[in-house]
Scaffold this motif. Structure first.
Motif, PDB file in Angstrom:
ATOM      1  N   ILE A 145      58.706  25.166  29.684  1.00 52.55           N
ATOM      2  CA  ILE A 145      57.399  24.576  29.992  1.00 52.55           C
ATOM      3  C   ILE A 145      56.327  25.530  29.470  1.00 52.55           C
ATOM      4  N   LYS A 146      55.332  24.960  28.790  1.00 48.27           N
ATOM      5  CA  LYS A 146      54.214  25.776  28.313  1.00 48.27           C
ATOM      6  C   LYS A 146      52.922  25.210  28.895  1.00 48.27           C
ATOM      7  N   ILE A 147      52.144  26.100  29.466  1.00 48.72           N
ATOM      8  CA  ILE A 147      50.885  25.676  30.071  1.00 48.72           C
ATOM      9  C   ILE A 147      49.759  26.520  29.479  1.00 48.72           C
ATOM     10  N   TYR A 148      48.630  25.877  29.177  1.00 46.84           N
ATOM     11  CA  TYR A 148      47.442  26.603  28.718  1.00 46.84           C
ATOM     12  C   TYR A 148      46.364  26.404  29.773  1.00 46.84           C
ATOM     13  N   LEU A 149      46.032  27.493  30.470  1.00 44.30           N
ATOM     14  CA  LEU A 149      44.986  27.422  31.508  1.00 44.30           C
ATOM     15  C   LEU A 149      43.665  27.868  30.897  1.00 44.30           C
ATOM     16  N   ASP A 150      42.632  27.080  31.141  1.00 47.62           N
ATOM     17  CA  ASP A 150      41.335  27.393  30.548  1.00 47.62           C
ATOM     18  C   ASP A 150      40.233  27.308  31.606  1.00 47.62           C
ATOM     19  N   ALA A 151      39.072  27.855  31.308  1.00 44.34           N
ATOM     20  CA  ALA A 151      37.871  27.689  32.144  1.00 44.34           C
ATOM     21  C   ALA A 151      36.687  28.175  31.322  1.00 44.34           C
ATOM     22  N   SER A 152      35.492  27.726  31.676  1.00 43.95           N
ATOM     23  CA  SER A 152      34.307  28.135  30.916  1.00 43.95           C
ATOM     24  C   SER A 152      34.072  29.644  31.067  1.00 43.95           C
ATOM     25  N   VAL A 153      33.331  30.229  30.138  1.00 46.40           N
ATOM     26  CA  VAL A 153      33.052  31.673  30.196  1.00 46.40           C
ATOM     27  C   VAL A 153      32.318  32.026  31.489  1.00 46.40           C
ATOM     28  N   ASP A 154      31.348  31.192  31.895  1.00 47.59           N
ATOM     29  CA  ASP A 154      30.578  31.475  33.120  1.00 47.59           C
ATOM     30  C   ASP A 154      31.489  31.533  34.348  1.00 47.59           C
ATOM     31  N   VAL A 155      32.346  30.545  34.476  1.00 46.16           N
ATOM     32  CA  VAL A 155      33.251  30.495  35.633  1.00 46.16           C
ATOM     33  C   VAL A 155      34.194  31.707  35.613  1.00 46.16           C
ATOM     34  N   ARG A 156      34.670  32.051  34.446  1.00 43.38           N
ATOM     35  CA  ARG A 156      35.604  33.179  34.352  1.00 43.38           C
ATOM     36  C   ARG A 156      34.923  34.506  34.684  1.00 43.38           C
ATOM     37  N   ALA A 157      33.650  34.628  34.275  1.00 42.02           N
ATOM     38  CA  ALA A 157      32.919  35.867  34.574  1.00 42.02           C
ATOM     39  C   ALA A 157      32.747  36.024  36.089  1.00 42.02           C
ATOM     40  N   VAL A 158      32.439  34.932  36.758  1.00 41.69           N
ATOM     41  CA  VAL A 158      32.268  35.000  38.222  1.00 41.69           C
ATOM     42  C   VAL A 158      33.596  35.392  38.879  1.00 41.69           C
ATOM     43  N   ARG A 159      34.697  34.812  38.401  1.00 42.29           N
ATOM     44  CA  ARG A 159      36.011  35.135  38.988  1.00 42.29           C
ATOM     45  C   ARG A 159      36.350  36.612  38.825  1.00 42.29           C
ATOM     46  N   ARG A 160      36.117  37.149  37.627  1.00 40.05           N
ATOM     47  CA  ARG A 160      36.426  38.568  37.382  1.00 40.05           C
ATOM     48  C   ARG A 160      35.540  39.470  38.252  1.00 40.05           C
ATOM     49  N   PHE A 161      34.259  39.060  38.362  1.00 42.88           N
ATOM     50  CA  PHE A 161      33.302  39.809  39.178  1.00 42.88           C
ATOM     51  C   PHE A 161      33.811  39.895  40.630  1.00 42.88           C
ATOM     52  N   GLU A 162      34.271  38.750  41.138  1.00 43.61           N
ATOM     53  CA  GLU A 162      34.779  38.713  42.518  1.00 43.61           C
ATOM     54  C   GLU A 162      36.023  39.595  42.669  1.00 43.61           C
ATOM     55  N   GLU A 163      36.884  39.563  41.663  1.00 45.04           N
ATOM     56  CA  GLU A 163      38.106  40.400  41.697  1.00 45.04           C
ATOM     57  C   GLU A 163      37.743  41.872  41.794  1.00 45.04           C
ATOM     58  N   TYR A 164      36.794  42.305  40.944  1.00 44.53           N
ATOM     59  CA  TYR A 164      36.374  43.709  40.964  1.00 44.53           C
ATOM     60  C   TYR A 164      35.774  44.058  42.323  1.00 44.53           C
ATOM     61  N   LYS A 165      34.960  43.117  42.850  1.00 44.09           N
ATOM     62  CA  LYS A 165      34.287  43.356  44.132  1.00 44.09           C
ATOM     63  C   LYS A 165      35.314  43.548  45.254  1.00 44.09           C
ATOM     64  N   GLU A 166      36.347  42.696  45.229  1.00 39.23           N
ATOM     65  CA  GLU A 166      37.386  42.780  46.259  1.00 39.23           C
ATOM     66  C   GLU A 166      38.073  44.137  46.262  1.00 39.23           C
ATOM     67  N   THR A 167      38.198  44.748  45.077  1.00 36.40           N
ATOM     68  CA  THR A 167      38.851  46.058  45.031  1.00 36.40           C
ATOM     69  C   THR A 167      37.827  47.195  45.142  1.00 36.40           C
ATOM     70  N   GLY A 168      36.600  46.832  45.557  1.00 34.06           N
ATOM     71  CA  GLY A 168      35.585  47.853  45.829  1.00 34.06           C
ATOM     72  C   GLY A 168      34.887  48.383  44.593  1.00 34.06           C
ATOM     73  N   LYS A 169      35.065  47.714  43.438  1.00 35.70           N
ATOM     74  CA  LYS A 169      34.438  48.215  42.215  1.00 35.70           C
ATOM     75  C   LYS A 169      33.105  47.517  41.989  1.00 35.70           C
TER      76      LYS A 169
END
Ligand code: C5P
Length: 227
Positions: A145-169
């Motif tokens: 099975i091959k899956i390609y997951l995508d999202a807009s740049v804006d949505v992805r930036a918010v997700r990464r920002f939240e990830e960093y925040k969760e780890t205190g960065k």
């Protein structure tokens, strides 16, 4: 699922599309082994920066990796730990410095060949869900099975920002967005193993989807295939 026949699920997509968090949760629910290919590129970048302060301007960067042993464990709690010469570097590899330097490492064909052989070895005995950029195209072109997951740049930036925040960065979201856009360009234009949306991959745009819905969708694709 592992009791039946072994299957390989390749999940590719750009930075921040949710590949790793989705794949980990799917692995947990369906009792698959999860493998994080990006973590191996990150580990190599971390090691080269530790040893040389900056990434050496040289081809065949794998020459510097002869005495390095990589390992990865998918833990029962659904987290994934990456080890370099038995040291757990799972947190060390999630930094902006790594993100800024990883492109040059991932462009090196000798590094890609090394990483691909490690990923294939780790998959030998198990049903696996692996995320990355070139898993369905290069590492496992015959993946079940091959899956390609995508999202807009804006949505992805918010997700990464939240990830960093969760780890205190503490990071600037504008910088994250710039970095993601740059990483897209790098990931989509490297001569070997570039990220591309292929016709044989199931395309899922997660921009407007809740995480739980993406997980449900991927699980149902796998269950349908396995029946
Ligand atoms: O998935 P993650 O964001 O951790 O990946 C970090 C980087 O590792 C990517 O931007 C890319 O440069 C590299 N990578 C790659 N091929 C993969 C997985 C990751 O080149 N299969």
């Amino acid at each position: 699922m592992t009791e039946n026949r072994k299957i390989i699920i390749a999940v590719d997509g750009p930075a921040g599309s949710g590949k790793s968090s989705i794949s980990k949760e799917v692995a947990k629910q369906l009792k698959l082994k999860y493998i994080d290919s990006g973590a191996v590129y990150r580990a190599i970048t971390w090691y080269l920066l530790e040893k040389h302060d900056e990434i050496p301007a040289k081809h065949n960067l794998s020459d510097y990796l002869k005495d390095v042993f990589f390992d990865q464990v998918f833990n029962e709690d659904g987290t994934c730990s990456t080890f370099l010469n038995e040291r757990d570097i799972s947190n060390d590899i999630r930094t902006e410095v790594i993100a800024k330097n990883i492109g040059i490492v991932s462009d090196d064909i000798s590094v890609r060949e090394l990483v691909n052989s490690i990923l294939r070895k780790w998959s030998e005995m198990y049903s696996v869900i692996m995320d990355g950029r070139d898993i369905g195209s290069v590492v496992f072109p015959d993946a079940n099975i091959k899956i390609y997951l995508d999202a807009s740049v804006d949505v992805r930036a918010v997700r990464r920002f939240e990830e960093y925040k969760e780890t205190g960065k503490n990071v600037d979201i504008k910088d994250i967005k710039k970095q993601i856009a740059l990483r897209d360009t790098q990931d989509m234009s490297r001569p070997f193993g570039k990220l591309e949306r292929r016709e044989d991959a199931i395309y899922i745009d997660t921009s407007e989807m809740k995480k739980e819905d993406v997980i449900r969708k991927v699980c149902s694709i796998i269950k349908d295939y396995s029946m």
